[in-house]
Design a protein around this motif. Structure first.
Motif: not given
Length: 268
Positions: A39, A93, A97, A180, A184
């Motif tokens: 990250t 993300g 998460t 998570a 992408q």
């Protein structure tokens, strides 16, 4: 009475403020943010590298007819990349998460309100984006001889509206992002559409008129328009109000959708 012992009153619970709660959440998120190398790299390195990677392509464009220079394209592009990657992509993300780790669920049983939880989780990424915008703007000013902004208030409005909008869109994207890792993928449509159609890399002045008018309705287009107009000083009052209006509509719609559909617990 003699011999009577008075029991001391318990101290009243310490009162907290929304700002204090968000700051505490941001400090906790910052420690997690710093430990996650993936990250951290995506949020810090990608927005710094991308502007330099498109520099040669921008230099080959016919910018004189649009009244632009390479520097006046690169400054908004740098800010746009910071918003897309350091804020939007990173926060999708982060939100997913924290949801899957049940962090959001536990926080909602305490004192913080929903908006405070999301804002506190977003503050580290927003701080990184602001630092990147400052560094990249300074680099473009020094290396590409970009003059000082003629209407800095427009650039500031564009930056602030972009941060709020990207944060809201990140929370909305997290609604249909299961993990998570899948973040992408779910962030790709907005990132590609914004990079190609919002004037970040290719100014809308170089597009055909009909296509340019359609691209003006994309989420990040008004942000880039305001930032570039802040530097050139060529953005009229009507154009500025229209850009602010488009940004406001996207933000309001995203906030409404988040309030209605955001998931605070893992998807099952």
């Amino acid at each position: 009475m003699s011999g009577t012992h008075l029991t001391p009153r318990p101290a009243p619970p310490e009162r907290t403020t929304p700002l204090g709660r968000m700051a505490a959440l941001a400090r906790a998120e910052l420690s997690s943010f710093a430990r996650n190398r993936g990250t951290l790299a995506a949020a810090v390195l990608v927005p710094l590298v991308l502007p330099f990677s498109v520099r040669s392509g921008v230099g080959q464009m016919d910018l004189k007819d649009a009244g632009l220079t390479v520097g006046l394209v690169m400054v908004p592009a740098s800010i746009g990349f910071a918003l897309l990657f350091a804020v939007y992509s990173t926060l999708v993300g982060v939100f997913v998460t924290r949801r899957e780790q049940l962090v959001f669920k536990r926080l909602r049983t305490g004192e913080p309100r929903d908006a405070e939880i999301l804002a506190g989780a977003a503050l580290p990424a927003v701080s990184v984006a602001l630092a990147q915008c400052a560094a990249l703007t300074a680099a473009c000013t020094a290396l590409l001889h970009v003059p000082a902004p003629r209407a800095p208030q427009l650039a500031l409005i564009g930056l602030v509206s972009g941060i709020v909008m990207c944060g809201a869109l990140a929370a909305l994207t997290a609604v249909w992002t299961r993990t998570a890792e899948s973040a992408q993928i779910t962030t790709v449509p907005l990132v590609l559409l914004s990079a190609l159609g919002s004037g970040i890399v290719i100014p809308l002045e170089l597009f055909p008129d009909r296509l340019a008018h359609l691209c003006e309705l994309l989420p990040l287009t008004p942000v880039i328009t305001l930032v570039r107009g802040g530097w050139t000083g060529d953005l009229g009052a009507g154009e500025a109000l229209r850009a602010v209006g488009v940004a406001l509509v996207w933000t309001v719609v995203a906030v409404f959708a988040v309030r209605r559909w955001f998931r605070w617990e893992p998807r099952r």
